[in-house]
Design an enzyme around this catalytic site. Sequence first.
Site, PDB file in Angstrom:
ATOM      1  N   SER A 175      34.572 -44.185  23.905  1.00 26.13           N
ATOM      2  CA  SER A 175      34.418 -43.531  25.200  1.00 26.13           C
ATOM      3  C   SER A 175      35.468 -43.949  26.217  1.00 26.13           C
ATOM      4  O   SER A 175      35.730 -43.199  27.147  1.00 26.13           O
ATOM      5  CB  SER A 175      33.016 -43.796  25.746  1.00 26.13           C
ATOM      6  N   HIS A 203      30.750 -38.196  22.831  1.00 23.95           N
ATOM      7  CA  HIS A 203      31.936 -37.456  23.301  1.00 23.95           C
ATOM      8  C   HIS A 203      32.466 -36.487  22.254  1.00 23.95           C
ATOM      9  O   HIS A 203      33.487 -35.834  22.481  1.00 23.95           O
ATOM     10  CB  HIS A 203      33.045 -38.427  23.711  1.00 23.95           C
ATOM     11  N   LYS A 235      27.031 -34.599  28.063  1.00 22.87           N
ATOM     12  CA  LYS A 235      28.487 -34.525  28.256  1.00 22.87           C
ATOM     13  C   LYS A 235      28.935 -33.074  28.098  1.00 22.87           C
ATOM     14  O   LYS A 235      28.734 -32.278  29.005  1.00 22.87           O
ATOM     15  CB  LYS A 235      29.164 -35.536  27.359  1.00 22.87           C
TER      16      LYS A 235
HETATM   17  C1  PLP Z   1      27.762 -41.657  27.639  1.00 21.97           C
HETATM   18  C2  PLP Z   1      27.519 -42.372  26.384  1.00 21.97           C
HETATM   19  C3  PLP Z   1      26.221 -42.741  26.010  1.00 21.97           C
HETATM   20  C4  PLP Z   1      25.050 -42.587  26.936  1.00 21.97           C
HETATM   21  O1  PLP Z   1      24.644 -41.272  27.030  1.00 21.97           O
HETATM   22  P1  PLP Z   1      23.792 -40.800  28.305  1.00 21.97           P
HETATM   23  O2  PLP Z   1      23.242 -39.493  27.891  1.00 21.97           O
HETATM   24  O3  PLP Z   1      24.752 -40.718  29.441  1.00 21.97           O
HETATM   25  O4  PLP Z   1      22.739 -41.833  28.547  1.00 21.97           O
HETATM   26  C5  PLP Z   1      26.038 -43.303  24.777  1.00 21.97           C
HETATM   27  N1  PLP Z   1      27.079 -43.523  23.943  1.00 21.97           N
HETATM   28  C6  PLP Z   1      28.339 -43.209  24.275  1.00 21.97           C
HETATM   29  C7  PLP Z   1      29.441 -43.462  23.318  1.00 21.97           C
HETATM   30  C8  PLP Z   1      28.606 -42.631  25.516  1.00 21.97           C
HETATM   31  O5  PLP Z   1      29.850 -42.338  25.864  1.00 21.97           O
END
Ligand code: PLP
Length: 389
Positions: A175, A203, A235
């Site tokens: 990320s 992502h 996302k």
């Molecule tokens: C954003 C993210 C999460 C968390 O997801 P949310 O829905 O925002 O709680 C988990 N793992 C990764 C790799 C992320 O980038």
Amino acid sequence: MFEQTLASLKTRHLYRTLRGVSSSQDSVITIHGQVYRNFGSNNYLGLANHPEVKAAAAEAVMAYGVGAGASRLITGTMTLHEQCEAALAAFTGTKAALLFGAGYLANVGLIPALIGPDGVVFADRYNHASLVDGCRLSRAAFKVYRHKDLEQLGRLLERTAPGTPKLIVTDAVFSMDGDLAPLPGLLALARRYDALLLVDDAHGTGVIGPRGRGSPEHFGLPHNDRLIHMGTLSKALGGLGAFVAGSSSLIAYLQNRCRSFLFTTAPPPAMAAAAIAALSIIDREPERRAALWRHRDRCALALRQFGFDLMASETPILPIRIGDPAAAVAVAESLLARGFLVPAIRPPTVPSGTDRLRLSLMATHTDEDISALIEACRQAGRIHGLIPS
Ligand SMILES: *Cc1c(COP(=O)(O)O)cnc(C)c1O
């Protein structure tokens, strides 16, 4: 006690504050009355404020209300949750899927459901904090391998007593670095050493793969019982929530054993409705993903030609390595003054000494947004001595 910690964070340039956005979430946003081009959002496909997604959520609110009223196993499971899970299983090409309230919740529940104190969890050093917390909660022995280092992981697996339960855990798209985990190699090791592989595709969902189905599709990995595919609705899908996709027995097992599924109120039905609409748009409008990647390739090429260090990025997440927290904040401020919101990322989100800017691109950026961004980065990069003038 709080003041001391806060003061220390400030002297080390690690203090953080919130910025309230008063507009909708789009490629352009308003903060304190100022309009900025937004290069800090995970809303990759512009679905957070898409008319069809909004209509689906609004209609669900009018038909079914706001809250689900109970946890899933009591009376909280609504038809929309079931439809959303069926849509996610179809999207990922699996038999079944399970919704969670957030990606963070999914990870802190999944890992302890998959492995316990008698097992060993193997984790990439750059894994997301939610995976790290899930590993801690599992109370399994915790082995961290160097970023994407299959050889070291193989040695760690080799040294684990046969018969020990094993789980390999990785971000699919890292990320903060924007590079991809070597999923085929990880799966081969999982097979060889009889381990499970949990892939966090937060992502990747909607972004990666010829049809946006995520990292397993990108690598052409057929779904199988070893690979546990987790993704988010927060996302590219523009909403909130997460899912796990896999075999029917995996999903039934998690319904019985995963504490962050069991002991929390079911997500609002509107959240499921929004995700169903978003999945349908992703299927019908591949041009969104194409625009995202076109912007990404153009931006990466130009910035690398100027001499910026974009690290190992190979996705629409483009880190610009700076290496020092004060400098990272200064460059971000410089860009902000030019009308570009680009977050500075500092420890503990990234390792000390790898402070960076983190650009993320959106399908709904215009070609002119991208040209303007490239020029602003060139100017800011020269002023701050990141690239030759
Ligand atoms: C954003 C993210 C999460 C968390 O997801 P949310 O829905 O925002 O709680 C988990 N793992 C990764 C790799 C992320 O980038």
